[in-house]
Design an enzyme around this catalytic site. Structure first.
Site, PDB file in Angstrom:
ATOM      1  N   SER A 298     -11.006  -0.923  10.013  1.00  0.00           N
ATOM      2  CA  SER A 298     -12.426  -0.834   9.649  1.00  0.00           C
ATOM      3  C   SER A 298     -12.783  -1.950   8.662  1.00  0.00           C
ATOM      4  O   SER A 298     -13.863  -2.539   8.741  1.00  0.00           O
ATOM      5  CB  SER A 298     -12.731   0.519   9.002  1.00  0.00           C
ATOM      6  OG  SER A 298     -12.429   1.557   9.892  1.00  0.00           O
TER       7      SER A 298
ATOM      8  N   ARG B 156      -0.166   1.262  13.447  1.00  0.00           N
ATOM      9  CA  ARG B 156      -0.489   0.005  14.130  1.00  0.00           C
ATOM     10  C   ARG B 156       0.693  -0.952  14.102  1.00  0.00           C
ATOM     11  O   ARG B 156       1.031  -1.570  15.099  1.00  0.00           O
ATOM     12  CB  ARG B 156      -1.691  -0.678  13.452  1.00  0.00           C
ATOM     13  CG  ARG B 156      -2.984   0.031  13.695  1.00  0.00           C
ATOM     14  CD  ARG B 156      -4.058  -0.464  12.784  1.00  0.00           C
ATOM     15  NE  ARG B 156      -3.690  -0.216  11.390  1.00  0.00           N
ATOM     16  CZ  ARG B 156      -4.503  -0.355  10.374  1.00  0.00           C
ATOM     17  NH1 ARG B 156      -5.723  -0.787  10.562  1.00  0.00           N
ATOM     18  NH2 ARG B 156      -4.110  -0.085   9.141  1.00  0.00           N
TER      19      ARG B 156
ATOM     20  N   HIS C 241      -9.511   4.040  16.452  1.00  0.00           N
ATOM     21  CA  HIS C 241      -9.576   5.473  16.111  1.00  0.00           C
ATOM     22  C   HIS C 241      -9.903   6.288  17.358  1.00  0.00           C
ATOM     23  O   HIS C 241      -9.316   7.344  17.609  1.00  0.00           O
ATOM     24  CB  HIS C 241     -10.686   5.753  15.084  1.00  0.00           C
ATOM     25  CG  HIS C 241     -10.488   5.124  13.735  1.00  0.00           C
ATOM     26  ND1 HIS C 241     -11.456   4.373  13.113  1.00  0.00           N
ATOM     27  CD2 HIS C 241      -9.442   5.163  12.869  1.00  0.00           C
ATOM     28  CE1 HIS C 241     -11.034   3.965  11.927  1.00  0.00           C
ATOM     29  NE2 HIS C 241      -9.797   4.432  11.754  1.00  0.00           N
TER      30      HIS C 241
ATOM     31  N   LYS D 218     -14.194   5.818  -4.118  1.00  0.00           N
ATOM     32  CA  LYS D 218     -14.410   4.618  -3.296  1.00  0.00           C
ATOM     33  C   LYS D 218     -15.902   4.434  -3.065  1.00  0.00           C
ATOM     34  O   LYS D 218     -16.663   5.384  -3.126  1.00  0.00           O
ATOM     35  CB  LYS D 218     -13.745   4.801  -1.929  1.00  0.00           C
ATOM     36  CG  LYS D 218     -12.271   4.476  -1.910  1.00  0.00           C
ATOM     37  CD  LYS D 218     -11.815   4.390  -0.460  1.00  0.00           C
ATOM     38  CE  LYS D 218     -10.319   4.141  -0.343  1.00  0.00           C
ATOM     39  NZ  LYS D 218      -9.890   4.177   1.065  1.00  0.00           N
TER      40      LYS D 218
HETATM   41  O1  PNS Z   1      -8.211   6.086   6.764  1.00  0.00           O
HETATM   42  P1  PNS Z   1      -7.400   6.149   5.511  1.00  0.00           P
HETATM   43  O2  PNS Z   1      -8.249   5.714   4.328  1.00  0.00           O
HETATM   44  O3  PNS Z   1      -6.113   5.382   5.624  1.00  0.00           O
HETATM   45  O4  PNS Z   1      -7.013   7.703   5.285  1.00  0.00           O
HETATM   46  C1  PNS Z   1      -6.284   8.108   4.154  1.00  0.00           C
HETATM   47  C2  PNS Z   1      -6.271   9.645   3.998  1.00  0.00           C
HETATM   48  C3  PNS Z   1      -7.676  10.193   4.055  1.00  0.00           C
HETATM   49  C4  PNS Z   1      -5.461  10.251   5.136  1.00  0.00           C
HETATM   50  C5  PNS Z   1      -5.588   9.961   2.644  1.00  0.00           C
HETATM   51  O5  PNS Z   1      -6.167   9.182   1.648  1.00  0.00           O
HETATM   52  C6  PNS Z   1      -5.701  11.428   2.237  1.00  0.00           C
HETATM   53  O6  PNS Z   1      -5.114  12.291   2.851  1.00  0.00           O
HETATM   54  N1  PNS Z   1      -6.498  11.694   1.176  1.00  0.00           N
HETATM   55  C7  PNS Z   1      -6.748  13.041   0.693  1.00  0.00           C
HETATM   56  C8  PNS Z   1      -6.076  13.278  -0.652  1.00  0.00           C
HETATM   57  C9  PNS Z   1      -4.630  13.700  -0.483  1.00  0.00           C
HETATM   58  O7  PNS Z   1      -4.326  14.709   0.141  1.00  0.00           O
HETATM   59  N2  PNS Z   1      -3.726  12.883  -1.047  1.00  0.00           N
HETATM   60  C10 PNS Z   1      -2.306  13.121  -0.983  1.00  0.00           C
HETATM   61  C11 PNS Z   1      -1.699  12.451   0.222  1.00  0.00           C
HETATM   62  S1  PNS Z   1      -0.028  12.193  -0.070  1.00  0.00           S
END
Ligand code: PNS
Length: 162
Positions: free
Chosen positions: A128, A90, A17, A41
């Site tokens: 993570s 990645r 990150h 979560k």
């Molecule tokens: O580090 P991560 O868990 O892969 O990040 C995922 C994240 C936070 C980018 C994604 O879950 C997100 O944007 N969540 C917010 C809710 C949202 O907007 N969902 C619609 C996305 S299509």
């Protein structure tokens, strides 16, 4: 002002990150790291802890700020007048999920674009979740995390295992 948002769970922030954050900070006037507060979560670190850890590791980057958010990512961007979402890629296994999110976000917010940075090869295997698993079994996590973050992971797991 060109503002980008780098969103994620950051539970905890890894060197992978960190690499994406540093590179993004060179490309935009301002980078906001958006830490998802997802009540569904159960993360290892609270959202406040994740925000504070990110603030500490990015203290040397003056154009980077850290905020938590709930709800839709695009609403967080709009609130902060940002037009660009940055995500790290990645491997091919990330692609399907990332493409789905980027396409969905673009349908619901056509003014917002997602850009992808390929992760530094050194961290291309890193996540993570894997770091937490190694730490849980008392493995060495110093290769993957900032020393201060590695210490916090060890402390947190030691508290939980008591
Ligand atoms: O580090 P991560 O868990 O892969 O990040 C995922 C994240 C936070 C980018 C994604 O879950 C997100 O944007 N969540 C917010 C809710 C949202 O907007 N969902 C619609 C996305 S299509």
């Amino acid at each position: 002002m060109r503002i980008a948002v780098y969103p994620g769970s950051f539970d905890p922030v890894t060197l992978g990150h960190g690499d994406i954050i540093e590179r993004t900070a060179k490309m935009f006037d301002k980078v906001i790291i958006g830490v998802l507060n997802n009540k569904a979560k159960s993360p290892l670190f609270s959202v406040e802890e994740r925000v504070n850890m990110l603030r500490e590791v990015t203290a040397g980057l003056p154009n980077v700020e850290v905020q938590s958010f709930e709800g839709l990512l695009i609403d967080f961007l709009r609130k902060n007048s940002a037009r660009v979402i940055v995500r790290g890629l990645r491997a091919i296994t990330d692609f399907e999920y990332e493409l789905q999110m980027a396409q969905t976000n673009r349908v619901i917010a056509p003014e917002i674009d997602t850009i992808f940075l390929t992760t530094n090869l050194r961290y291309s295997y890193l996540s993570s979740s894997i770091v937490k698993e190694i730490a849980e079994y008392h493995g060495d996590i110093s290769e993957f995390l900032h020393p201060m973050i590695a210490e916090k992971v060890r402390e947190k797991l030691a508290c939980r295992q008591q």
